[in-house]
Each structure stands twice: as C-alpha cells, then as structure tokens.
Enzyme design. Structure first.
Site, PDB file in Angstrom:
ATOM      1  N   GLU A   1       0.839  -1.196   0.000  1.00 18.38           N
ATOM      2  CA  GLU A   1       0.000   0.000   0.000  1.00 18.38           C
ATOM      3  C   GLU A   1       0.876   1.248   0.000  1.00 18.38           C
ATOM      4  O   GLU A   1       0.414   2.349   0.275  1.00 18.38           O
ATOM      5  CB  GLU A   1      -0.974  -0.001   1.175  1.00 18.38           C
ATOM      6  CG  GLU A   1      -0.364  -0.033   2.548  1.00 18.38           C
ATOM      7  CD  GLU A   1      -1.417   0.124   3.628  1.00 18.38           C
ATOM      8  OE1 GLU A   1      -1.947  -0.902   4.050  1.00 18.38           O
ATOM      9  OE2 GLU A   1      -1.692   1.261   4.037  1.00 18.38           O
TER      10      GLU A   1
ATOM     11  N   CYS B   1      -3.273  -4.177   4.274  1.00 21.29           N
ATOM     12  CA  CYS B   1      -2.222  -5.035   4.827  1.00 21.29           C
ATOM     13  C   CYS B   1      -2.291  -6.485   4.356  1.00 21.29           C
ATOM     14  O   CYS B   1      -1.460  -7.302   4.750  1.00 21.29           O
ATOM     15  CB  CYS B   1      -2.245  -4.983   6.350  1.00 21.29           C
ATOM     16  SG  CYS B   1      -1.821  -3.378   7.012  1.00 21.29           S
TER      17      CYS B   1
ATOM     18  N   HIS C   1      -1.467 -11.506  11.324  1.00 20.85           N
ATOM     19  CA  HIS C   1      -1.092 -10.120  11.027  1.00 20.85           C
ATOM     20  C   HIS C   1      -0.831  -9.396  12.349  1.00 20.85           C
ATOM     21  O   HIS C   1      -1.526  -9.612  13.340  1.00 20.85           O
ATOM     22  CB  HIS C   1      -2.222  -9.429  10.257  1.00 20.85           C
ATOM     23  CG  HIS C   1      -1.968  -7.970  10.045  1.00 20.85           C
ATOM     24  ND1 HIS C   1      -0.861  -7.503   9.393  1.00 20.85           N
ATOM     25  CD2 HIS C   1      -2.678  -6.865  10.435  1.00 20.85           C
ATOM     26  CE1 HIS C   1      -0.896  -6.174   9.375  1.00 20.85           C
ATOM     27  NE2 HIS C   1      -1.985  -5.769  10.001  1.00 20.85           N
TER      28      HIS C   1
END
Lengths: 350, 141
Positions: free
Chosen positions: A83, A115, A238
């Site tokens: 990103e 993400c 994550h």
C-alpha cells in the site's frame, strides 16, 4: 469455503528484508507524549534515505530466488502486494522483475488490499501454479508504512516484508493444504487518493475489523481441514501491534509458544502488507520437517486470508541459502526522532 | 524529462550485468563491447555476483544537484570478486566506519529522483556484508 488448486502447490523459496534503522517507541513518546499505559511495540524499522517498497521487494525476492535455486527467467509472475507504491501509476513488479532478471516473459503487477495485499497475491499465485498455467510464480508483500506525525500509528508504522516463490508441491519446502478468505465491507482504515497519510477508526479497527476477520477465517479453515490449534507448530497472524495478535491467537486456542516464532512486531513494527508474510518467513527459518504452520493475514477494508502449510524435508537444505529473517532484525541501528523525520521526508521543504 | 538514457542501462544498474570477453575471459564492467585487455569483441552478457571489497573511498559533504538529500555519503571504488573496479555509493554504513578492504555486497537502491513528478532512478550501491547467523555457526563448528 476452502480453496484448493487441482495441482498441489507449495513454497519453493522465500526471503525476507528489514531495513537497518530502528525508531524506539520511547522516542515517539518523547516528542508527542503517550506511553503511560505502555507502548504498542518496543521499536519499529525505518527505511533509509535510499530505500522504498521497490528496493525492499527486490532484496526479499533475491533471497527467495537463492532459496528456490531456480533461474529468474523461470518465473512467470512477479507480483508485489503493497500500500506504499513508489509510483501511483507504474508497476513496482516490472522493476523487481527486471532487477531479478525475470524479464521479459513474465507477468508483473502490483496488488492492493491494505495489509493483506501480499497474501492476496499469494493466494492468486497458488491458483496460477495450481492450474498448471505456470510452474513458478513470485509474490512479495512489502511496505514502507505511513503514519501521520503524532498519530497512534506513528509508534508502529514500520517497513519490511517478504517474498515467496510458489511451485509444485514436490519441489516445495512447505506445501499448502488449503486456503480460505473472509471479506466484508468494513471501513476501519483507508487512505484517499492524493492523501499522504491514512485515516483510521481508532477502536473500530479492533472488534469489527481485525478480530472478527482473523478469527472467522482461521476458525473456518481449521474446521474444513479437520485441524485444531494443537495440530500446528506455529500460528502467524497479522501484527499491527503486540496486543492484537496475542489476543486473537489466545481466542483461537493457540499458546504463546505457538505464536512466538512468527511474532516480530515488537522489534520491527507493523510492516503492513509485509507483516504476516515476514512472520511466516521467521517461522520457516525455525521450522522442522512435518511442522504445520497456520498463516492468517488481515487487511483493512476488510478481509483475512488463512493458509495451512506443512513443512517438508527440503527446508533443512534450503534454509541457509539466504539470510535468515532475524539476521535482518538483529542488524539494528537506532535513530532519534529528528533523523526519522529526515529519513521519512516528513518535513516539506517547499 | 530524460527517460531513454536510464532505460538503456537498466540491466547494468539493476543486475550489475557487464560483459565477458570470449577471447581472453576478461570480465568487463560497465559493458563496453571491446575487451580492453585483448582488444577483441566482448559482447557476451555476464552477471556479476555482487561481492567485492572497498579499494578506496571518499566522503561527499557537498553533494551535486539531485543527490543533496543523501549527503554526507561515501563514494567508493569497489573491487569486484571477478576483477573490475566499480565506482559506487556505499549505503547502510556511517562514513566513519568505512575502511579500505571492507567486504561489501551489492544492493539495489534509489540513486536519485528526477523531481516529484519525474522518474525514480534505481541502481547498484554497496553495503557491508550482512552478518549471518549461519556463517557464525559454521565458524564456531
């Protein structure tokens, strides 16, 4: 809900990259306050003046190629999930492919899903190899994350990532048993076009976003595979901060030991599209043949991709063909906030 | 906007690709198509491994236009493992830590940008060889 290709696919090579510089969370606290209840990470990685998503993807991809032991011109896809693209319009993938020597007969593209852009590309590459359209495909999840000065994200927005080469299971160091996605329209975090920094929903990024998507994707995948947390040597989630993955992991039934091998956030911050993928590279660095690894990404907007991998004998011989993830994490050079402002070009000079 | 000059040299900048003389075996960087050793045609591409040592160096405090934001930085003559001497910027090192004979490895980094709306130019730089746990373990064994 589970997704499996017709030909079994695995990881034939992987590589990580983390920049050298570290900004301690205490330094951000010294300038902007905060930290009374503790910091979300100990420190975060900061790219040098000559680093960006492209350069980091190139180094991670070169490490993946070394481990795979294949020629770069055997790659038929070079996909970068990020990103923080260098160019708004021009693929990062072409520059990475050229640097590897994979051009001209390859696909090259950039993937976007906050993400989870990297795992989005991973899932698609499994499909590409699994359909026998190609033998090898490379994906990278890399970011030089942006955090507005003084914002809570500034403590954690780090830099780094990892690259993976997917190929047939019989050549793999870890094969994929199956994957699954869980996606909803949840506006927890976004950056509008031409804006320099993202906006986020504060506490809204937790329960309805991160926890809901991670936990449902992981639970559904394990259920459909007939697995339980105890079947996994490592679970990699994550990592936006140190608390979220610890809490989600515990809620899913994983122990702190199962989460430890893939947990890097306290040392390098949140690498956004690289976060879960660099956690996986750290886990593979320590994995043994037969180990099962659960990988679950999260991308704002929002969604999670879950994967179940089984490590093969090939890991032992390929592991040391390239630097380990912790070789980069240990290579730390602390900087102060002023240097960070200069390196991240936060002062507009004109 | 200058695009073509950068595009032409992309292989040498991004892959450290030079040439090898098929007559005497001399490795050439940058590529020049004629071997300076035996004066025969040398147009076979050759990718250098990227390993080398610092032969000499100098630190730049007054950077030329386009490189101001990187200063101070160190420019080195790097003796590549395969022979040629290459001029390149060192990165990931403080100028005070540079020394002649320092083992270095090639990395791809931003060389400069042609303004905010121009091209980002990538190319080779050299950094100190990354310390690796596997190498330390081998040394201990």
């Amino acid at each position: 809900m589970i997704m499996r290709p017709s030909r079994e696919v695995g990881i034939v090579g992987y590589g990580a990259y983390v920049p050298r510089y570290r900004l301690p969370a205490e330094e951000v606290g010294r300038i902007w306050g905060g930290g009374q209840a503790g910091y979300p990470v100990r420190e975060k990685s900061v790219p040098g003046l000559d680093e960006d998503t492209t350069t980091m993807a190139i180094e991670a991809a070169r490490n993946a190629l070394r481990r795979a032991g294949i020629a770069a011109d055997e790659l038929r896809a070079v996909w970068v999930g990020t990103e923080s693209k260098t160019y708004a319009v021009k693929p990062t993938g072409t520059i990475v492919a050229e640097a590897l020597g994979a051009t001209p007969h390859t696909q090259a593209a950039d993937w976007e899903f906050a993400c989870k852009a990297g795992t989005e590309a991973l899932q698609a590459a499994i499909g590409l190899v699994g359909s026998e359209m190609v033998r090898y495909a490379l994906i990278a999840g890399v970011d030089a994350a942006q955090g507005r000065p003084g914002d809570a994200l500034e403590f954690t927005a780090g830099a780094g990532g990892a690259a993976y080469i997917l190929g047939p299971r019989e050549e793999s160091l870890a094969y994929c048993e199956g994957s699954l996605s869980y996606v909803t329209d949840t506006p927890d975090f976004f950056r509008r076009a031409h804006e320099r920094y993202p906006s986020h929903g504060g506490r809204f990024t937790g329960e309805p976003a991160y926890f809901r998507h991670i936990e449902r994707a992981a639970t559904q995948l394990m259920q459909e595979l007939g697995r339980k947390p105890a079947d996994y040597a490592t679970c990699v989630l994550h990592q936006p901060n140190s608390k979220f993955p610890a809490r989600a992991g515990k809620a899913l039934g994983f122990t702190a030991e199962q989460l430890a091998a893939g947990m890097l956030v306290s040392d390098i911050g949140n690498c956004y599209a690289g976060s879960s993928l660099i956690g996986l590279s750290a886990a593979l660095d320590r994995a043994r043949p037969g180990d099962r690894i659960l990988l679950v990404s999260f991308g704002s907007g929002a969604g999670s991709d879950a994967f179940s991998f089984v490590v093969t004998e090939a890991i032992e011989e390929r592991r040391n063909r390239a630097p380990l993830t912790w070789d980069y994490v240990r290579r730390r050079h602390p900087i102060d906030y002023g240097t960070y402002v200069r390196y991240r070009q936060k002062l507009r000079m004109h | 906007m200058r695009l073509a000059p950068h595009w032409r040299v992309r292989a040498q900048r991004l892959q450290l690709r030079g040439e090898v003389c098929q007559c005497c075996g001399e490795r050439l960087f940058p590529p020049r198509d004629v071997c300076p050793a035996c004066h025969q045609p040398a147009d076979k591409p050759f990718a250098f491994c990227g390993e080398g040592t610092v032969y000499s160096f100098s630190t730049v405090y007054e950077a030329p236009k386009g490189y101001e934001r990187f200063g101070p930085y160190t420019i080195a003559l790097v003796r590549l493992k395969e022979g040629p001497l290459v001029t390149a910027q060192l990165t990931d090192i403080d100028p005070a830590d540079v020394r002649i004979g320092l083992p270095v490895e090639m990395v791809t980094r931003v060389l400069r940008e042609e303004g905010e709306d121009g091209m980002v130019i990538y190319g080779y730089k050299f950094r100190p060889v990354l310390e690796r746990e596997a190498a330390r373990e081998e040394a201990r064994a």
